[in-house]
Motif scaffolding. Structure first.
Motif, short mmCIF file in Angstrom:
data_model
loop_
_atom_site.label_atom_id
_atom_site.label_comp_id
_atom_site.label_asym_id
_atom_site.label_seq_id
_atom_site.Cartn_x
_atom_site.Cartn_y
_atom_site.Cartn_z
N SER A 11 0.73 -1.10 -0.09
CA SER A 11 -0.03 0.06 -0.12
C SER A 11 0.97 1.35 -0.07
O SER A 11 2.14 1.39 0.94
CB SER A 11 -0.95 0.13 1.22
OG SER A 11 -1.46 1.33 1.41
N HIS A 102 -8.32 -0.84 7.55
CA HIS A 102 -6.95 -0.41 7.84
C HIS A 102 -7.17 0.22 9.23
O HIS A 102 -7.99 1.05 9.26
CB HIS A 102 -6.27 0.20 6.87
CG HIS A 102 -4.98 0.17 7.10
ND1 HIS A 102 -4.28 1.51 8.10
CD2 HIS A 102 -3.70 -0.34 6.91
CE1 HIS A 102 -3.16 1.25 8.29
NE2 HIS A 102 -2.46 0.11 7.49
N GLU A 174 -2.32 -7.04 11.00
CA GLU A 174 -1.71 -5.79 11.15
C GLU A 174 -1.92 -5.28 12.85
O GLU A 174 -2.97 -4.66 13.09
CB GLU A 174 -2.02 -4.71 10.29
CG GLU A 174 -1.85 -5.01 8.86
CD GLU A 174 -1.48 -3.69 8.15
OE1 GLU A 174 -0.71 -3.57 6.97
OE2 GLU A 174 -2.03 -2.69 8.35
N GLY A 180 3.63 1.63 11.22
CA GLY A 180 4.57 2.79 11.41
C GLY A 180 5.59 2.70 12.46
O GLY A 180 5.97 3.90 12.90
N SER A 217 5.28 -2.46 9.41
CA SER A 217 6.63 -2.28 9.60
C SER A 217 7.56 -3.60 9.26
O SER A 217 8.49 -4.02 9.53
CB SER A 217 7.22 -1.94 11.04
OG SER A 217 6.34 -0.80 11.61
N LEU A 235 3.16 -4.74 2.80
CA LEU A 235 4.34 -3.58 3.01
C LEU A 235 3.77 -2.30 2.77
O LEU A 235 2.92 -1.85 2.08
CB LEU A 235 5.38 -4.05 1.91
CG LEU A 235 5.97 -5.34 1.93
CD1 LEU A 235 6.50 -5.77 0.49
CD2 LEU A 235 7.07 -5.45 2.85
#
Ligand SMILES: O=C[C@H](O)COP(=O)(O)O
Length: 263
Positions: A11, A102, A174, A180, A217, A235
């Motif tokens: 993304s 997300h 995630e 991040g 990450s 990723l």
């Protein structure tokens, strides 16, 4: 059904402007045209650019086998929904994927489970593979994270199940706290949660071919560390350099090139 062994998705979020998006896409497309991991069908690859750049990115990846998708879609298929983009239009443009749920959409744009479930159903009924993000907001034990994520996944698939919208999903595990961040979650944590999510998906016959990948990450080295504990990677920042994408494809080939299948 997808016959690949590993899924590698990227993304671009809202990091790049037009020129850099197209440069990145052309460089990754060149890589996909020549890298054995992709040309052999071992790796399913997809890229999610900013919505206005979907058509030129589709053109850049044409003939490479790399799928293109959106980072979000509407739960509605048409009508008075100012600013939204429907799954119907995405499909018409040539998209094959749509990301839903997300952590940034939840945290910054107020999306809740009901909205994410409706968007998942919208993707599936329009023939798009949802890249369905699940993850625990806070750091908890791997077992507790697995329990929470399995519950979350079940709820998010419920609307599609009720609609009778079959189709595979790519579940992107995630953990919110690893997005991040300087580093991904530990391999033990990732392996435990991904195994539980795979078990949950296996209960659902209409989701055959689904895959669980890890994001947060992730970058070069992680696939090698995880081995067959994950079905691939989702990723973000660490794919901004196309050379990093090449390194990850090398790892996929080294891990699975002999015919072994990821889960
Ligand atoms: O969509 C991708 C994930 O949120 C991961 O992003 P990140 O690798 O930059 O943390």
């Amino acid at each position: 059904m997808d016959a690949s062994a590993v899924t590698v998705g990227v993304s671009l979020k809202m990091y790049f402007g037009q020129a850099r998006t197209l440069d990145w896409s052309r460089r990754v497309a060149d890589l996909a045209r020549t890298h054995q991991a992709v040309t052999s069908g071992l790796v399913e690859m997809f890229a999610l650019p900013a919505t206005p750049l979907i058509p030129p990115v589709l053109a850049a990846f044409a003939g490479t086998g790399v799928g293109v998708g959106a980072q979000d879609l509407s739960w509605a298929d048409s009508g008075a929904y100012t600013g939204e983009t429907s799954g119907t239009l995405l499909r018409e443009l040539g998209c094959r994927y749509a990301e839903v749920g997300h952590a940034e959409r939840r945290r910054l744009f107020g999306e809740d489970d009901q909205v994410v479930a409706a968007k998942t159903a919208a993707a599936l009924r329009n023939g798009l593979t949802p890249v369905l993000c699940v993850g625990e907001p806070d750091r908890v034990s791997p077992a507790e994270a697995a329990r929470r994520c399995v519950t979350e996944l079940g709820g998010l698939l419920a609307a599609a199940d009720q609609d009778g919208a079959p189709g595979r999903v790519v579940v992107a595990y995630e953990p919110h706290w690893a997005i991040g961040a300087p580093e991904p979650a530990s391999t033990d944590h990732i392996a435990t949660v991904c195994a539980a999510l795979r078990e949950r998906l296996a209960e659902d016959a209409c989701r055959a071919g689904s895959r669980v990948i890890y994001g947060g990450s992730a970058g070069p080295g992680l696939l090698t560390d995880l081995g067959t504990e994950v079905g691939g990677l989702f990723l973000g920042r660490f794919a901004h350099d196309p050379d990093a994408v090449a390194a990850i494809l090398d790892e996929a080939l080294a891990l699975h090139g002999a015919g072994a299948r990821a889960r």
